[in-house]
Design an enzyme around this catalytic site. Structure first.
Site, mmCIF file in Angstrom:
data_model
loop_
_atom_site.group_PDB
_atom_site.id
_atom_site.type_symbol
_atom_site.label_atom_id
_atom_site.label_comp_id
_atom_site.label_asym_id
_atom_site.label_seq_id
_atom_site.Cartn_x
_atom_site.Cartn_y
_atom_site.Cartn_z
ATOM 1 N N HIS A 90 -7.501 11.276 -0.677
ATOM 2 C CA HIS A 90 -6.798 10.032 0.018
ATOM 3 C C HIS A 90 -6.694 10.274 1.476
ATOM 4 C CE1 HIS A 90 -6.714 7.961 -3.811
ATOM 5 N NE2 HIS A 90 -6.807 6.872 -2.987
ATOM 6 N N LYS B 274 -1.455 8.270 3.341
ATOM 7 C CA LYS B 274 -0.914 7.689 2.185
ATOM 8 C C LYS B 274 0.217 8.398 1.723
ATOM 9 C CE LYS B 274 -2.628 6.809 -2.774
ATOM 10 N NZ LYS B 274 -2.155 5.581 -2.650
HETATM 11 P P1 NAD Z 1 -0.273 -0.875 4.965
HETATM 12 O O1 NAD Z 1 1.063 -0.130 5.237
HETATM 13 O O2 NAD Z 1 -1.344 -0.811 6.124
HETATM 14 O O3 NAD Z 1 0.355 -2.306 4.782
HETATM 15 C C1 NAD Z 1 1.261 -2.756 4.259
HETATM 16 C C2 NAD Z 1 1.642 -4.046 5.118
HETATM 17 O O4 NAD Z 1 2.886 -4.767 4.439
HETATM 18 C C3 NAD Z 1 2.327 -3.700 6.516
HETATM 19 O O5 NAD Z 1 1.455 -4.255 7.425
HETATM 20 C C4 NAD Z 1 3.603 -4.217 6.644
HETATM 21 O O6 NAD Z 1 4.079 -4.555 7.969
HETATM 22 C C5 NAD Z 1 3.586 -5.246 5.468
HETATM 23 N N1 NAD Z 1 4.962 -5.410 5.199
HETATM 24 C C6 NAD Z 1 6.128 -4.867 5.007
HETATM 25 N N2 NAD Z 1 7.298 -5.679 4.903
HETATM 26 C C7 NAD Z 1 6.767 -6.685 4.825
HETATM 27 C C8 NAD Z 1 7.535 -7.963 4.442
HETATM 28 N N3 NAD Z 1 8.828 -8.120 4.280
HETATM 29 N N4 NAD Z 1 6.692 -9.236 4.453
HETATM 30 C C9 NAD Z 1 5.478 -9.123 4.762
HETATM 31 N N5 NAD Z 1 4.787 -8.201 4.770
HETATM 32 C C10 NAD Z 1 5.431 -6.893 4.953
HETATM 33 O O7 NAD Z 1 -0.612 -0.242 3.639
HETATM 34 P P2 NAD Z 1 -1.973 -0.316 3.022
HETATM 35 O O8 NAD Z 1 -3.074 0.735 3.092
HETATM 36 O O9 NAD Z 1 -2.545 -1.639 3.299
HETATM 37 O O10 NAD Z 1 -1.567 -0.274 1.541
HETATM 38 C C11 NAD Z 1 -0.648 -1.421 0.955
HETATM 39 C C12 NAD Z 1 -0.496 -0.951 -0.609
HETATM 40 O O11 NAD Z 1 -1.710 -1.151 -1.272
HETATM 41 C C13 NAD Z 1 -0.276 0.477 -0.963
HETATM 42 O O12 NAD Z 1 0.823 0.675 -1.979
HETATM 43 C C14 NAD Z 1 -1.507 1.023 -1.226
HETATM 44 O O13 NAD Z 1 -1.331 2.053 -2.051
HETATM 45 C C15 NAD Z 1 -2.001 -0.109 -2.104
HETATM 46 N N6 NAD Z 1 -3.499 -0.081 -2.291
HETATM 47 C C16 NAD Z 1 -3.950 -0.468 -3.360
HETATM 48 C C17 NAD Z 1 -5.214 -0.853 -3.654
HETATM 49 C C18 NAD Z 1 -5.843 -1.389 -4.907
HETATM 50 O O14 NAD Z 1 -6.917 -1.487 -5.087
HETATM 51 N N7 NAD Z 1 -4.885 -1.596 -5.677
HETATM 52 C C19 NAD Z 1 -6.218 -0.096 -2.727
HETATM 53 C C20 NAD Z 1 -5.578 0.264 -1.412
HETATM 54 C C21 NAD Z 1 -4.379 0.332 -1.168
#
Ligand code: NAD
Length: 269
Positions: free
Chosen positions: A156, A160
């Site tokens: 990744h 991450k």
């Molecule tokens: P990221 O850090 O870019 O996004 C997370 C967002 O949540 C940020 O913009 C942050 O400001 C926001 N946030 C924090 N507190 C908040 C609140 N109180 N209210 C609203 N928003 C808030 O991370 P990302 O790369 O987008 O990944 C997010 C999650 O998704 C991780 O856990 C990642 O591992 C997971 N993920 C899952 C899949 C899947 O298919 N299941 C795929 C990719 C990533």
């Protein structure tokens, strides 16, 4: 009931949140009801066109969900720290809950199960179609060849924060269960120094990090003289966003319960 599913996105300024919002804006089935961002975000109160450049939709980025805003399903891609608040909001609004947040603690999985008594819940470590197929293939090989050694390698991007990835753990869990075990009994998360020979039945994990790699997973099955490898490579985040939105549309208005992404897809043979 309206033709559209009203979707609230939690973490909508994040990498995944933005991809989900883009999919919603292009979808004939879903309507963006609210784009939630963290308190203090510079985007709060701004129209979503500021980021998405789409035609005006009359939706602003917001730090809270107005009680008048319709919410059929809440899609969460925030992170393990704010996951509890996202789940609580879905329960409070009696909305379906789709989450892709990884790195959850055991008690957070337990909270998902409790919430499923009140609302429909679907959590998946990976919303890609290809990974869902990889999961099916790995399960089948693990059960058919129970004596073959199995390791999982994931790669990744450098930002991450959790390891092994949620997808690698889900693959490990599926493989262990296909062989009648719990992952905790079989997992080996690190090999360093004088480890001794590999123990029968171990499921080993290796995590590589670098650059902007979206996500790669390889399941290796090996025995003396032959080796079988299944690899999935994600080229962009849209694949996860499309899968999560398909799950959201499928889940909205279902009975409370715990559902799996595999159920959203074509039935297994
Ligand atoms: P990221 O850090 O870019 O996004 C997370 C967002 O949540 C940020 O913009 C942050 O400001 C926001 N946030 C924090 N507190 C908040 C609140 N109180 N209210 C609203 N928003 C808030 O991370 P990302 O790369 O987008 O990944 C997010 C999650 O998704 C991780 O856990 C990642 O591992 C997971 N993920 C899952 C899949 C899947 O298919 N299941 C795929 C990719 C990533």
């Amino acid at each position: 009931m309206s033709d559209h599913v009203n979707v609230v996105v939690y973490g909508s300024a994040g990498r995944m949140g933005q991809a989900v919002v883009r999919c919603i804006l292009e979808s004939p089935r879903a309507r963006l009801a609210c784009a939630l961002v963290r308190p203090g975000s510079g985007l709060a109160g701004e129209p979503i066109e500021r980021v998405f450049g789409a035609v005006p939709r009359n939706v602003d980025f917001s730090t809270s969900l107005d009680p008048d805003v319709p919410c059929d399903v809440l899609v969460d891609f925030s992170g393990p720290v704010v996951f509890d608040a996202a789940l609580a909001l879905a329960v409070e609004r009696r909305a379906a809950f789709v989450s892709g947040t990884t790195g959850l603690r055991e008690e957070q999985y337990a909270a998902l199960e409790r919430a499923a008594h009140a609302i429909p819940v679907l959590w998946s470590a990976n919303f890609s179609l290809g990974v869902a197929m990889l999961m099916r293939a790995a399960r089948r090989v693990a059960a058919t060849l129970p004596d073959w050694d199995c390791d999982i390698v994931e790669v990744h991007h450098k930002r991450k924060e959790d390891a092994p990835s949620g997808t690698a753990l889900a693959l490990g869990r599926a493989i262990a269960e296909a062989r009648g075990h719990a992952l905790a009994e079989r997992a080996v998360y690190a090999r360093v120094g004088q480890t001794g020979a590999r123990k029968a039945g171990e499921i080993g994990f290796a995590a590589l990090r670098g650059g902007d790699i979206v996500g790669e997973h390889t399941v290796v099955f090996a025995t003396d003289g032959e080796r079988l490898e299944f690899t999935h490579r994600a080229g962009n985040r849209e694949i996860f966003a499309r899968g999560a939105l398909a799950a959201a549309v499928w889940l909205a208005h279902r009975e409370p319960g715990l559902y799996h992404f595999d159920e959203v897809l074509a039935p297994a043979e």
